[in-house]
Design an enzyme around this catalytic site. Structure first.
Site, PDB file in Angstrom:
ATOM      1  N   HIS A 101       0.826  -1.216   0.000  1.00  0.00           N
ATOM      2  CA  HIS A 101       0.000   0.000   0.000  1.00  0.00           C
ATOM      3  C   HIS A 101       0.857   1.261   0.000  1.00  0.00           C
ATOM      4  O   HIS A 101       0.542   2.232  -0.704  1.00  0.00           O
ATOM      5  CB  HIS A 101      -0.946  -0.004   1.198  1.00  0.00           C
TER       6      HIS A 101
ATOM      7  N   ASP B  66      -3.129  -2.713  -5.151  1.00  0.00           N
ATOM      8  CA  ASP B  66      -2.082  -3.662  -4.772  1.00  0.00           C
ATOM      9  C   ASP B  66      -1.090  -3.880  -5.908  1.00  0.00           C
ATOM     10  O   ASP B  66       0.129  -3.917  -5.692  1.00  0.00           O
ATOM     11  CB  ASP B  66      -2.700  -5.007  -4.392  1.00  0.00           C
TER      12      ASP B  66
ATOM     13  N   HIS C 181      -0.370 -11.091  -5.149  1.00  0.00           N
ATOM     14  CA  HIS C 181       1.004 -10.692  -4.855  1.00  0.00           C
ATOM     15  C   HIS C 181       2.026 -11.657  -5.469  1.00  0.00           C
ATOM     16  O   HIS C 181       3.056 -11.228  -5.997  1.00  0.00           O
ATOM     17  CB  HIS C 181       1.211 -10.618  -3.342  1.00  0.00           C
TER      18      HIS C 181
END
Length: 304
Positions: A78, A241, A264
């Site tokens: 973030h 993200d 991720h």
């Protein structure tokens, strides 16, 4: 000339770690030209510096984490997203813990901190990574891809079997700029499902998670009393993200990113795949006012 940027002043904040639940102190400091973004674990003796680099990513489950010399820093995505959104190239991030504070679950509090510190343009050209040819990575049915593009564009598709995430709200695309990032992306919060939170708590994870810093869903509805900030806040947060994960490539990007159910892990796999193939990218700068202007629009510091 598109110039490198850092902070004009040092600024501090305090928050809670999403997974540890601990109180965390964070200090954002200016850094010199070509320094990059560097995290510092100031709670350790000696202090350990951890550059924001894709090849140091070791944690990709529920967050993005970096490790260097045995020291970790987790949940960097973030803040990295906010740095990318405001065009910050150089900064030092001091941390009192192995985790960044989750704040409200979006990047908006970090954007506010950066705006409050002020942004300083430095006497050096910003260095972009320009994608020269397509690179794609897959994991099962998940896909993440970079393609050449004159600018920076991100498109993302999510897929959840949930009545609050219908198909018509599962895709979002943005043409990246500071203004678009702040307005369209920065307020989107992380989200999770009640059954997943219960599982995480059993593993001593998500101890700081609450409806103050995440969107929480049961099997049928959003549990937060204030509802959603955007009708499609879920997919917008995935782009938030991704912007942070991809900024670990080492600089601002000129290219098109397209993803289907990425996270991720796959974002970092894409970063590593690009960097491993030197024919797929190049460094480019726009050093002269009379020269070609960069196709990505960063709002002037005085107007942010």
């Amino acid at each position: 000339m598109s110039q490198q940027r850092t902070l004009n002043n040092t600024i501090r904040a305090t928050g809670v770690g999403l997974h540890s639940g601990n109180k965390i102190h964070i200090t954002l400091r200016p850094a010199p030209v070509n320094h990059g973004i560097v995290f510092r674990r100031v709670d350790l003796d000696p202090v350990v510096e951890i550059p924001a680099s894709g090849d140091l990513v070791t944690e990709v489950i529920l967050c993005t984490g970096l490790t260097r010399n045995g020291a970790k820093v987790q949940t960097v995505e973030h803040l990295m997203s906010a740095f990318a959104g405001l065009g910050i190239d150089n900064a030092i991030v001091d941390l009192s813990s192995a985790e960044l504070p989750i704040m409200d679950g979006s990047s908006a509090p970090f954007v506010f901190l950066l705006q409050s510190a002020g942004i300083l343009e430095q006497n050096a050209a910003k260095r972009f990574i320009r994608i020269k040819r397509s690179v794609e990575v897959r994991q099962g049915d998940k896909v993440a891809k970079f393609s050449p593009y004159d600018g920076y564009k991100l498109g993302f598709t999510i897929e959840f079997d949930h009545p609050m995430i219908p198909h018509k709200q599962s895709y979002y695309e943005m043409e990246f700029s500071t203004a678009a990032y702040i307005k369209e992306i920065s307020l989107a919060r992380t989200f999770g499902f009640m059954h997943d939170l219960e599982d995480m708590r059993e593993r001593n994870l998500g101890l700081g998670g609450s409806m103050d810093n995440a969107i929480l869903l049961d099997d049928f509805r959003v549990l937060n009393e204030d509802g959603l900030r955007y009708g499609n806040e879920f997919v917008r947060h995935k782009i938030l993200d991704a912007i942070g994960d991809l900024y670990l490539i080492g600089g601002p990007i000129l290219g098109a990113y397209e993803a289907f159910k990425s996270g991720h892990a796959l974002n970092n796999k894409l970063v590593r795949a690009v960097l491993a193939d030197e024919t797929s990218w190049e460094w480019i700068s726009f050093p002269s006012p009379a020269a070609e202007q960069p196709p990505v629009v960063y709002t002037h510091p005085a107007c942010i």
